[in-house]
Design an enzyme around this catalytic site. Sequence first.
Site, PDB file in Angstrom:
ATOM      1  N   GLN A 172       0.852  -1.184   0.000  1.00  0.00           N
ATOM      2  CA  GLN A 172       0.000   0.000   0.000  1.00  0.00           C
ATOM      3  C   GLN A 172       0.892   1.240   0.000  1.00  0.00           C
ATOM      4  OE1 GLN A 172      -2.140   1.741   3.483  1.00  0.00           O
ATOM      5  NE2 GLN A 172      -3.967   0.984   2.446  1.00  0.00           N
ATOM      6  N   TYR A 232      -5.944  10.656   4.789  1.00  0.00           N
ATOM      7  CA  TYR A 232      -4.660  10.966   4.160  1.00  0.00           C
ATOM      8  C   TYR A 232      -4.890  11.753   2.861  1.00  0.00           C
ATOM      9  CZ  TYR A 232      -2.622   7.878   7.667  1.00  0.00           C
ATOM     10  OH  TYR A 232      -2.245   7.323   8.865  1.00  0.00           O
ATOM     11  N   ARG A 246      -7.669   1.644  -1.944  1.00  0.00           N
ATOM     12  CA  ARG A 246      -8.394   1.682  -0.673  1.00  0.00           C
ATOM     13  C   ARG A 246      -9.141   3.006  -0.599  1.00  0.00           C
ATOM     14  NH1 ARG A 246      -7.029  -0.108   5.601  1.00  0.00           N
ATOM     15  NH2 ARG A 246      -8.640  -1.688   5.322  1.00  0.00           N
ATOM     16  N   ARG A 266      -7.376  -6.558  13.313  1.00  0.00           N
ATOM     17  CA  ARG A 266      -6.916  -6.636  14.705  1.00  0.00           C
ATOM     18  C   ARG A 266      -6.897  -8.065  15.228  1.00  0.00           C
ATOM     19  NH1 ARG A 266      -3.816  -2.368  15.358  1.00  0.00           N
ATOM     20  NH2 ARG A 266      -4.550  -1.077  13.648  1.00  0.00           N
TER      21      ARG A 266
END
Length: 330
Positions: free
Chosen positions: A101, A171, A219, A313
């Site tokens: 990524q 971002y 993404r 997670r």
Amino acid sequence: MSYLLKPLKQCKLTFNNRLVMPPMATSKSEQDGRVSKEILDYYDEKSQGGYISLIIIEHSFIAQKGKASERMLSIAEDNVVEDLKELANIIHKNGSKTVMQINHAGSATKIDITGYEPVGPSAIANPRTGTVPKELTKSEIKIIIEEFAKAALRTKAAGFDGVEIHSAHGYLLNQFFSPLSNKRNDEYGGELLGRIKIHLDIIKAVKDAVGNEFPILLRLGASDYMEGGSTIEDSKAAALEFERAGVDVLDISGGFCGYTVTGNTSQGYFSSLTEAIKEVVSIPVILTGGITQAHAAEKLLSEGKADLIGVARAIYKDSKWAQNAIETLK
């Protein structure tokens, strides 16, 4: 056969099952962003046995100005390629595929991290960090587009199976996408097609650099979950444009809300976004968000909420999660 165990082959990037490990920042790289032994050991452990079909490497900065945090992995210089080859080889040896990524943090970074003043689409406070960036000029945008293309080419040279362009979690590309942070009056702002022009320019530049056969993932922060922010309707329209431009897989997450939704702790809490996007595109869609149970992943796939399931997670905490899930479903 279980939905999670079913291969997915109608794509440039083939999957031996529907399980994906999404990108998670580890802060384990060397101080300059190079691959460390800690990084190699971490991904070796996570990919053991090849139970995870695809491992997406944590976001890696395309240029020093876009570095989000200390000990973030770098894809910014040619001298990182040899070490990244070792990382790709370890994951391949264990039986999984892997993509990198690539990211520019924009206004989500700080001068003490990069040595530079943060930049963004407009000189407006970042809704997550409060940082007011310097507004990018069109010539600076062109440089960033070229930096994404060069980073993608390094990813290919390092032997990865594809590249993922990061436009989520507040971002830089998410900052262009969101009307909260993009108030430009030129061709990179305004209506949706203006706000995603930088994405389309990057996709084209990446394809020109790596060729048509190298898989491109994107993404997308498909909703800010904030008043005046990006909505699922924006993302459905954007997803169509990204598919037309040559994106092979869409990886759906949150926008300025980050990778969680306040007050929602359900398994697959972004499933309403992926379900809506799947209605308008024919390329595979990855759902990540709060999925910790194999039967929940199975249910989400069976209901057509997504094509691939990202488990973050739970795998971060338990490197045997994928093996146990797959053995449970066999």
